[in-house]
Design an enzyme around this catalytic site. Structure first.
Site, PDB file in Angstrom:
ATOM      1  N   ASP A   1       0.858  -1.172   0.000  1.00 54.30           N
ATOM      2  CA  ASP A   1       0.000   0.000   0.000  1.00 54.30           C
ATOM      3  C   ASP A   1       0.906   1.238   0.000  1.00 54.30           C
ATOM      4  O   ASP A   1       2.019   1.190   0.530  1.00 54.30           O
ATOM      5  CB  ASP A   1      -0.877  -0.030   1.256  1.00 54.30           C
ATOM      6  CG  ASP A   1      -1.605   1.270   1.486  1.00 54.30           C
ATOM      7  OD1 ASP A   1      -2.345   1.690   0.578  1.00 54.30           O
ATOM      8  OD2 ASP A   1      -1.424   1.881   2.556  1.00 54.30           O
ATOM      9  N   THR A  24       1.559   3.663   4.356  1.00 55.53           N
ATOM     10  CA  THR A  24       2.428   2.492   4.501  1.00 55.53           C
ATOM     11  C   THR A  24       3.849   2.834   4.055  1.00 55.53           C
ATOM     12  O   THR A  24       4.774   2.829   4.860  1.00 55.53           O
ATOM     13  CB  THR A  24       1.856   1.301   3.716  1.00 55.53           C
ATOM     14  OG1 THR A  24       0.539   1.022   4.218  1.00 55.53           O
ATOM     15  CG2 THR A  24       2.735   0.071   3.883  1.00 55.53           C
ATOM     16  N   ARG A  73      -7.828  13.600   5.972  1.00 53.27           N
ATOM     17  CA  ARG A  73      -7.469  12.201   5.699  1.00 53.27           C
ATOM     18  C   ARG A  73      -8.633  11.248   6.028  1.00 53.27           C
ATOM     19  O   ARG A  73      -8.895  10.299   5.283  1.00 53.27           O
ATOM     20  CB  ARG A  73      -6.217  11.826   6.487  1.00 53.27           C
ATOM     21  CG  ARG A  73      -5.808  10.348   6.421  1.00 53.27           C
ATOM     22  CD  ARG A  73      -5.392   9.910   5.025  1.00 53.27           C
ATOM     23  NE  ARG A  73      -4.946   8.501   5.004  1.00 53.27           N
ATOM     24  CZ  ARG A  73      -4.933   7.729   3.924  1.00 53.27           C
ATOM     25  NH1 ARG A  73      -5.351   8.190   2.756  1.00 53.27           N
ATOM     26  NH2 ARG A  73      -4.520   6.486   3.991  1.00 53.27           N
ATOM     27  N   SER A  87      -2.302   0.793  -5.061  1.00 56.63           N
ATOM     28  CA  SER A  87      -2.790   1.980  -4.358  1.00 56.63           C
ATOM     29  C   SER A  87      -4.094   2.502  -4.933  1.00 56.63           C
ATOM     30  O   SER A  87      -4.396   2.333  -6.116  1.00 56.63           O
ATOM     31  CB  SER A  87      -1.725   3.078  -4.440  1.00 56.63           C
ATOM     32  OG  SER A  87      -2.230   4.308  -3.989  1.00 56.63           O
ATOM     33  N   ASN A  88      -4.845   3.182  -4.051  1.00 58.84           N
ATOM     34  CA  ASN A  88      -6.037   3.911  -4.466  1.00 58.84           C
ATOM     35  C   ASN A  88      -5.720   5.075  -5.392  1.00 58.84           C
ATOM     36  O   ASN A  88      -6.585   5.558  -6.119  1.00 58.84           O
ATOM     37  CB  ASN A  88      -6.738   4.477  -3.226  1.00 58.84           C
ATOM     38  CG  ASN A  88      -7.677   3.494  -2.553  1.00 58.84           C
ATOM     39  OD1 ASN A  88      -8.109   2.511  -3.153  1.00 58.84           O
ATOM     40  ND2 ASN A  88      -8.000   3.756  -1.288  1.00 58.84           N
ATOM     41  N   LYS A 107     -10.170   0.144  -2.957  1.00 61.10           N
ATOM     42  CA  LYS A 107     -10.079  -0.797  -1.851  1.00 61.10           C
ATOM     43  C   LYS A 107     -11.130  -0.419  -0.805  1.00 61.10           C
ATOM     44  O   LYS A 107     -11.371   0.770  -0.628  1.00 61.10           O
ATOM     45  CB  LYS A 107      -8.706  -0.740  -1.178  1.00 61.10           C
ATOM     46  CG  LYS A 107      -7.504  -0.930  -2.083  1.00 61.10           C
ATOM     47  CD  LYS A 107      -6.262  -0.942  -1.212  1.00 61.10           C
ATOM     48  CE  LYS A 107      -5.038  -0.453  -1.908  1.00 61.10           C
ATOM     49  NZ  LYS A 107      -3.877  -0.363  -0.999  1.00 61.10           N
ATOM     50  N   SER A 162       0.518  -3.503   4.444  1.00 59.13           N
ATOM     51  CA  SER A 162      -0.231  -2.269   4.652  1.00 59.13           C
ATOM     52  C   SER A 162      -0.220  -1.879   6.119  1.00 59.13           C
ATOM     53  O   SER A 162      -0.241  -2.740   6.994  1.00 59.13           O
ATOM     54  CB  SER A 162      -1.677  -2.428   4.179  1.00 59.13           C
ATOM     55  OG  SER A 162      -2.366  -1.190   4.266  1.00 59.13           O
ATOM     56  N   ASN A 197      -2.615   0.341   6.903  1.00 54.63           N
ATOM     57  CA  ASN A 197      -4.037   0.651   7.034  1.00 54.63           C
ATOM     58  C   ASN A 197      -4.779  -0.626   7.403  1.00 54.63           C
ATOM     59  O   ASN A 197      -4.847  -1.565   6.600  1.00 54.63           O
ATOM     60  CB  ASN A 197      -4.579   1.221   5.727  1.00 54.63           C
ATOM     61  CG  ASN A 197      -4.077   2.633   5.476  1.00 54.63           C
ATOM     62  OD1 ASN A 197      -4.369   3.542   6.237  1.00 54.63           O
ATOM     63  ND2 ASN A 197      -3.274   2.802   4.432  1.00 54.63           N
ATOM     64  N   PHE A 248      -7.873  -1.560   7.715  1.00 53.91           N
ATOM     65  CA  PHE A 248      -8.969  -2.048   6.856  1.00 53.91           C
ATOM     66  C   PHE A 248      -8.413  -2.725   5.609  1.00 53.91           C
ATOM     67  O   PHE A 248      -8.975  -3.709   5.110  1.00 53.91           O
ATOM     68  CB  PHE A 248      -9.912  -0.897   6.466  1.00 53.91           C
ATOM     69  CG  PHE A 248      -9.440  -0.091   5.287  1.00 53.91           C
ATOM     70  CD1 PHE A 248      -8.583   0.977   5.450  1.00 53.91           C
ATOM     71  CD2 PHE A 248      -9.848  -0.427   3.989  1.00 53.91           C
ATOM     72  CE1 PHE A 248      -8.140   1.705   4.353  1.00 53.91           C
ATOM     73  CE2 PHE A 248      -9.410   0.299   2.887  1.00 53.91           C
ATOM     74  CZ  PHE A 248      -8.552   1.369   3.071  1.00 53.91           C
ATOM     75  N   ASP A 249      -7.310  -2.193   5.117  1.00 51.91           N
ATOM     76  CA  ASP A 249      -6.677  -2.689   3.894  1.00 51.91           C
ATOM     77  C   ASP A 249      -6.035  -4.056   4.175  1.00 51.91           C
ATOM     78  O   ASP A 249      -6.169  -5.002   3.375  1.00 51.91           O
ATOM     79  CB  ASP A 249      -5.635  -1.651   3.475  1.00 51.91           C
ATOM     80  CG  ASP A 249      -4.990  -1.899   2.129  1.00 51.91           C
ATOM     81  OD1 ASP A 249      -5.588  -2.576   1.281  1.00 51.91           O
ATOM     82  OD2 ASP A 249      -3.876  -1.367   1.918  1.00 51.91           O
TER      83      ASP A 249
END
Lengths: 243, 243
Positions: free
Chosen positions: B9, B13, B40, B115-116, B148, B172, B174, B176-177
């Site tokens: 990520d 990350t 954010r 990545s997003n 994601k 990651s 994150n 959730f990720d």
């Protein structure tokens, strides 16, 4: 345009989700307010994440998962009995002060709830608070196994009430919900419980921006998603003009 | 199990998204920290909401939408030039201190980003920070038009790198990720940048829980979604043991 039904979001719109703070503050005097806000923020996050991951669980289960998350992250000990007492508040949430009077003023037009809550907890809440006598239907997304703001949730209204989206006034104080309902095709009334001016003033005057202000900043302001609700009201009592 | 690729990520990350606070604090001295955190939080919310509403916009656009939301809600005036200067930081985010050394230690195994971010801003960021020489691929969800944690985002890894999910270590910070990647089928290393113990202590010692602590409470703790990553690491440098 004829208003053939008013359809209400439940949590935050008819019911005050902040009313859980009474029990969280009683159980955790030092961190009750923080727990209340993180819990509610995380609860909605989990509905979105589980919907996107195609791993639906009922709103009751998610409410419990997000409570456990919150208590652990904040760092307070809890047992199952304490958590059960806190969760129980979701079956007895306080209606917003404008809830009963607004529904009474709309009597004669079909009124319904469309909520993320699963059917069992919604029916119990509606009965516990006397709304069952005022509503024609209490519609749960549980049937489609995905949460708002997915379109499948909003589609349940036409299926259940047999009214076209353009003839429904959908009412929510949750900005994301109001935007998504508009995007879906309803006429939408957003209940602006914290005006932009009041929000700005609260931040400006705060010596420290705490959890409650963070919650309002994140969830009680109109989203910038390019989806504008038709009506901005400050109270449910103003809906009578749209009947 | 063979590790055929490490996939990272980007935001949070490899790159420190908190590094935007330098410019937000410079532009808005009274509210820089608050703006950084709300921005954010809202930015990720918008990726989830737009994905669920089937109304995708690029991550750059969402980053701008969420910045505008934040500035308006907080109540500060801004012009397009100021916002452009703040947004520009997303093309020059600081790599986390462990980023370069960790990637160097993994050299020889294919390394990639998933990545997003949309392709253009990711490529610029990766080049600006010298990661282009260390990565085999920079994969953007933009190609599938959904963010994601939707599975379609994670599917891009096999398509692009031609490695089975079980042979990928997905990395990651994150939570959730990390959970969604595990749910999808990757081996997952979660970078626990704020340990539970440190989190609990921060809350316990805080006189006032402010925006930064709220952010950590909401986004830097392992989720209670019943999806456990395979590895919990406190630094990217520990990945070398998994090569």
């Amino acid at each position: 345009m004829k208003t053939e039904a008013f359809v209400f979001d439940a949590y935050g719109t008819l019911y005050d989700v902040q009313s859980v703070s009474k029990i969280t503050c009683e159980k955790f005097p030092r961190h009750g307010e923080l727990i209340t806000q993180v819990w509610r923020l995380k609860q909605l996050e989990y509905t979105w994440l589980r919907s996107l991951m195609n791993s639906y669980r009922s709103f009751w289960d998610i409410t419990e998962e997000s409570l456990i998350y919150t208590l652990d992250a904040v760092g307070v000990e809890s047992d199952a009995a304490t958590r059960a007492q806190i969760m129980d508040k979701y079956l007895h949430l306080d209606p917003h002060p404008d809830c009963h009077s607004a529904l009474d003023a709309l009597a004669g037009v079909p009124l319904a709830i469309l909520s993320n809550g699963n059917q069992g907890i919604l029916d119990t809440l509606v009965e516990n608070t006397g709304l069952d006598r005022k509503l024609e239907a209490t519609i749960s997304v549980d049937k489609v196994g995905i949460f708002k703001p997915h379109a499948a949730a909003y589609e349940l209204v036409e299926e259940r009430l047999n009214v076209k989206p353009e003839n429904v006034v959908f009412v929510s104080s949750n900005a994301f919900d109001a935007c998504a309902a508009k995007n879906f095709g309803f006429r939408v009334a957003w209940i602006e419980r914290v005006t932009r001016k009041a929000m700005n003033r609260e931040v400006d005057e705060a010596e420290h921006v705490g959890p409650s202000t963070m919650f309002k900043l994140l969830r009680m302001q109109m989203e910038d998603l390019g989806m504008e609700p038709d009506y901005r009201l400050t109270s449910l009592n103003e809906l009578v003009a749209l009947r």
